[in-house]
Design a protein around this motif. Sequence first.
Motif, PDB file in Angstrom:
ATOM      1  N   VAL A   1       0.838  -1.198   0.000  1.00  0.00           N
ATOM      2  CA  VAL A   1       0.000   0.000   0.000  1.00  0.00           C
ATOM      3  C   VAL A   1       0.874   1.250   0.000  1.00  0.00           C
ATOM      4  N   ILE A   2       1.953   1.225   0.830  1.00  0.00           N
ATOM      5  CA  ILE A   2       2.865   2.369   0.874  1.00  0.00           C
ATOM      6  C   ILE A   2       3.501   2.580  -0.506  1.00  0.00           C
TER       7      ILE A   2
ATOM      8  N   PHE B   1       0.975   4.105  -2.920  1.00  0.00           N
ATOM      9  CA  PHE B   1       0.798   5.533  -2.645  1.00  0.00           C
ATOM     10  C   PHE B   1       2.009   6.328  -3.137  1.00  0.00           C
ATOM     11  N   SER B   2       3.231   5.792  -2.896  1.00  0.00           N
ATOM     12  CA  SER B   2       4.443   6.498  -3.289  1.00  0.00           C
ATOM     13  C   SER B   2       4.477   6.698  -4.788  1.00  0.00           C
TER      14      SER B   2
ATOM     15  N   ALA C   1       1.915   9.165  -5.925  1.00  0.00           N
ATOM     16  CA  ALA C   1       2.123  10.527  -5.432  1.00  0.00           C
ATOM     17  C   ALA C   1       3.365  11.178  -6.020  1.00  0.00           C
ATOM     18  N   TYR C   2       4.440  10.388  -6.207  1.00  0.00           N
ATOM     19  CA  TYR C   2       5.709  11.013  -6.568  1.00  0.00           C
ATOM     20  C   TYR C   2       6.123  10.774  -8.015  1.00  0.00           C
TER      21      TYR C   2
ATOM     22  N   GLY D   1       6.874  16.661  -5.357  1.00  0.00           N
ATOM     23  CA  GLY D   1       6.510  15.717  -4.316  1.00  0.00           C
ATOM     24  C   GLY D   1       6.844  16.225  -2.931  1.00  0.00           C
TER      25      GLY D   1
ATOM     26  N   TRP E   1       6.755  18.722   0.205  1.00  0.00           N
ATOM     27  CA  TRP E   1       5.637  19.539   0.657  1.00  0.00           C
ATOM     28  C   TRP E   1       5.920  20.145   2.027  1.00  0.00           C
TER      29      TRP E   1
ATOM     30  N   ALA F   1       3.377  21.572   5.249  1.00  0.00           N
ATOM     31  CA  ALA F   1       1.993  21.715   5.674  1.00  0.00           C
ATOM     32  C   ALA F   1       1.930  22.523   6.954  1.00  0.00           C
TER      33      ALA F   1
ATOM     34  N   PHE G   1      -1.396  24.123   2.744  1.00  0.00           N
ATOM     35  CA  PHE G   1      -0.571  23.028   2.249  1.00  0.00           C
ATOM     36  C   PHE G   1       0.181  23.525   1.016  1.00  0.00           C
TER      37      PHE G   1
ATOM     38  N   ARG H   1       3.053  22.583  -1.901  1.00  0.00           N
ATOM     39  CA  ARG H   1       3.817  21.479  -2.463  1.00  0.00           C
ATOM     40  C   ARG H   1       4.361  21.846  -3.824  1.00  0.00           C
TER      41      ARG H   1
ATOM     42  N   ASP I   1      -0.183  15.694 -12.670  1.00  0.00           N
ATOM     43  CA  ASP I   1      -0.716  15.758 -11.313  1.00  0.00           C
ATOM     44  C   ASP I   1      -1.001  14.362 -10.734  1.00  0.00           C
ATOM     45  N   VAL I   2      -1.233  14.343  -9.431  1.00  0.00           N
ATOM     46  CA  VAL I   2      -1.600  13.096  -8.799  1.00  0.00           C
ATOM     47  C   VAL I   2      -2.954  12.650  -9.331  1.00  0.00           C
TER      48      VAL I   2
ATOM     49  N   GLU J   1      -6.392  11.530  -9.219  1.00  0.00           N
ATOM     50  CA  GLU J   1      -7.396  11.567  -8.160  1.00  0.00           C
ATOM     51  C   GLU J   1      -8.207  10.278  -8.109  1.00  0.00           C
TER      52      GLU J   1
ATOM     53  N   TYR K   1      -7.728   5.790  -5.990  1.00  0.00           N
ATOM     54  CA  TYR K   1      -8.113   4.955  -4.856  1.00  0.00           C
ATOM     55  C   TYR K   1      -9.472   4.342  -5.038  1.00  0.00           C
TER      56      TYR K   1
END
Lengths: 121, 181
Positions: free
Chosen positions: A17-18, A21-22, A25-26, A94, A96, A98, A105, A107, A115-116, A118, A121
């Motif tokens: 999962v990590i 996400f990585s 996101a990146y 990537g 950021w 906050a 936020f 970034r 872009d990430v 959306e 998920y």
Amino acid sequence: MKLKALDFLAILLSLLVIGAFSISAYAGKDAPQDVAIEASGVRWIYPLNVDRQERVPGPLGDTVVIIKGGRAFVDDSPCPDKLCVHMPAISRPGQWIACLPNRVFVRVRGGSGQDVDELSY
Amino acid sequence: MARTLTSSPTSSARRLDLVALLGAVCMFLSAIEYMIPKPIPFLRVGIANLPILISLDLLPVPLLLLLVVLKVLGQGIVGGSLFSYVFLFSAAGSFSSALAMLFVRRIFGGRITLVGVGVIGALCGNAAQILLARVLIFGEGAWLIAPPFLALGTITAVLLGIFAERFAKRSRWLAGIRGSL
């Protein structure tokens, strides 16, 4: 104490999962970079290579974001703990900063179109 | 430990006492958690989850959920976030993590240790908080926080799980409780 197969499976699942996400996101670091500032439900986007100073309104007051020499950082913020002010300047996609109390936020993005996702998920 | 319809009132009263005690321990551990320096934002050890991890095998579901309510309230009081939006994150994280741990433990039982249970709990709790952050505060920027947040959560969950597993095996106090319920 001995770990069981399902324990390793749980840890593996967590790592997967990590990883997912990585990647989502990146990914995409080649395009021209810009700085996205999200606050109060609004997103401002500025190029990273133009120096400027912006006051971003939040629930506690104005957070001051400075873009200088290809790096962006929070110069001042009305939050109690000042974590965002102490965070190092960001320059790569990537990265950021906050400010949780003031809901700001900041970034660096890998340029528009990168872009990430959306829907990931 | 036989749990039947005819279980005596003293037994259910003992269980309720145990929930109260564990709720107090949660609150105490929240205070300890609050004291631990946080060099990185979002870093939490989550020691207040220990009583929940340990009582997965001890309490029936309604009492376990009651314990989670006590934990969330205790955390809110100790951290001063009871009436702020941070409390929403705390509650969402605690409940999804507790439900996930309960689910995993009830399905796999002894085939998984508290380490695996804790890791799944941390994953679900943190994912719930990220989703909430995505909806409430940061928009899609929340995804960027996700990897380090989840990674730290996994590491602390493994450490807590090891501790909980050892504690559950060795504690004479816990063995006494198990016998008396």
